[in-house]
Scaffold this motif. Structure first.
Motif, PDB file in Angstrom:
ATOM      1  N   VAL A   1      27.009  31.150  23.074  1.00  0.00           N
ATOM      2  CA  VAL A   1      26.539  32.178  22.159  1.00  0.00           C
ATOM      3  C   VAL A   1      27.041  31.954  20.749  1.00  0.00           C
TER       4      VAL A   1
ATOM      5  N   VAL B   1      20.438  27.539  25.038  1.00  0.00           N
ATOM      6  CA  VAL B   1      20.315  28.314  23.812  1.00  0.00           C
ATOM      7  C   VAL B   1      21.522  29.201  23.650  1.00  0.00           C
TER       8      VAL B   1
ATOM      9  N   TRP C   1      26.237  35.065  27.879  1.00  0.00           N
ATOM     10  CA  TRP C   1      24.835  35.479  28.003  1.00  0.00           C
ATOM     11  C   TRP C   1      24.100  34.487  28.878  1.00  0.00           C
TER      12      TRP C   1
ATOM     13  N   ASN D   1      22.667  34.298  15.276  1.00  0.00           N
ATOM     14  CA  ASN D   1      21.428  33.719  14.777  1.00  0.00           C
ATOM     15  C   ASN D   1      21.325  34.008  13.283  1.00  0.00           C
TER      16      ASN D   1
ATOM     17  N   LEU E   1      22.570  32.946  22.843  1.00  0.00           N
ATOM     18  CA  LEU E   1      22.104  34.325  22.763  1.00  0.00           C
ATOM     19  C   LEU E   1      23.223  35.201  22.235  1.00  0.00           C
TER      20      LEU E   1
ATOM     21  N   SER F   1      18.430  34.576  19.965  1.00  0.00           N
ATOM     22  CA  SER F   1      18.946  33.276  20.397  1.00  0.00           C
ATOM     23  C   SER F   1      18.641  32.163  19.407  1.00  0.00           C
TER      24      SER F   1
END
Length: 378
Positions: free
Chosen positions: A54, A19, A10, A57, A21, A247
């Motif tokens: 990735v 981050v 991502w 979350n 994602l 994310s």
């Protein structure tokens, strides 16, 4: 064969801290990767982009804040048009869970393509009546990550009102609803706000596959794994988007709940084409055709697609295609990459007879006509 899996990452279309994602799909980690992908790597889009890794979350839902409308009333209304979707990913020996939105009272449901991609069996539980239905894929658009499924013998399901997503502006209050964690039962909901429009990301699936998506709505809301395909609604409870990605930071720290949704105009527009049976270069109607090879872009002097694996009993295996062979063309159309192979096969359906040519490991040119089988969805 048409399958969505590949191996990329991502990417966010702006400079941000690193981050993570993730497509908002629940796939039990212990079951992922048992079987390999059935198509190869999709190339990264051109141009420099900041790269991100990735993971799922797992931040808890944010509490409701003060909004101009009553969140509880919005959720109660929206929930009745939500469907919990569970898929068996037969070729990967895994299970996945996501969310869908009722399009018609007779059980046509809008969801993300990645919720049903690779599925050999799909069920949908309508929150409105608590019933679980067997489901089939009506069609899908991999490029927009949209699919429409049909709940068998469903009647009387309430539809969700749809807003014009072109009227969405930064700062608008939103509520994201879905099957967070794949738990089923009463959908979860979190409030948030729109933070950006027309965002572009390159999507990574739980097993490393990727897909580029554009024109997304970015929101500050703690949407979670399992929310894929669920509704993002405005303060009046009208659909403005389909929850797709979220994310967290690479170290596992929450980023404040950054999510991405496909605008309702895009999602419903694609769904209407699918419901009308209108195929296009990106929209596939009906079951997916299976050739039966795992593939990657070929390297070296021979242009084509490298076969990295063959499914036992598949059309490719019966034709004599083996690992290490290079597929050169399908149905008279040259294929120079695994992505092109997928695109060509997407124009076909189970039962179609196609001629394939390939170069075997001895360097000999080979050709055969095969009858495509029924493959996993999407």
């Amino acid at each position: 064969m048409s399958a969505p899996y590949s191996a990329q990452r991502w990417i966010v279309g702006r400079v941000v801290p690193v981050v993570l994602l993730v497509l908002l799909l629940v796939v039990p980690a212990s079951l992922v990767g048992v079987a390999g992908p059935l198509t190869g790597v999709r190339p990264q889009p051109p141009g420099p982009r900041p790269s991100v890794a990735v993971r799922v979350n797992t931040a808890p839902p944010a509490p409701f804040g003060a909004t101009p409308s009553d969140p509880a009333a919005i959720i109660s209304s929206v929930n009745r048009s939500v469907v919990d979707i569970n898929s068996t990913l037969g070729l990967r020996n895994a299970r996945a869970a996501g969310t869908g939105v009722v399009l018609t009272g007779t059980g046509l449901v809008l969801t993300n393509n990645h919720v049903v991609a690779g599925a050999t069996s799909i069920t949908g539980r309508a929150v409105a009546n608590g019933r679980t239905y067997h489901a089939s894929v009506v069609g899908y658009d991999r490029s927009h990550d949209i699919a429409v499924i049909q709940l068998a013998n469903a009647t009387g399901l309430p539809r969700l009102a749809v807003a014009d997503s072109s009227s969405v502006t930064v700062g608008d209050s939103v509520v994201a609803v879905g099957n967070a964690g794949g738990a089923g039962g009463t959908p979860t909901a979190v409030t948030g706000s729109v933070t950006a429009l027309d965002r572009s990301i390159t999507a990574q699936e739980p097993d490393g596959g990727v897909q580029q998506l554009t024109g997304l709505i970015q929101v500050a809301a703690d949407i979670r794994s399992g929310d894929s395909g669920g509704p993002l609604v405005d303060r009046s409870g009208r659909l403005v988007g389909i929850n797709t990605a979220a994310s967290i930071e690479e170290q596992g720290q929450a980023t404040g709940g950054t999510g991405f949704a496909i605008p309702s105009n895009t999602a419903v527009g694609v769904a209407q084409q699918i419901m009308a049976g209108t195929a296009s270069p990106t929209i596939h109607i009906g079951p997916t055709a299976l050739l039966g090879v795992a593939a990657a872009d070929a390297e070296g002097q021979v242009a084509g697609v490298m076969v990295t694996g063959v499914i036992f009993g598949s059309p490719a295996e019966r034709a004599g295609v083996g690992a290490g062979d290079i597929i050169r063309s399908v149905d008279g159309r040259p294929v120079g990459s695994a992505r092109e192979l997928t695109s060509v096969l997407d124009t076909h359906h189970p039962g179609d007879r196609v001629r394939i040519t390939w170069t075997d490991q001895a360097g000999q040119a080979v050709a055969a006509t095969v009858t495509l089988a029924v493959g996993p969805a999407g």
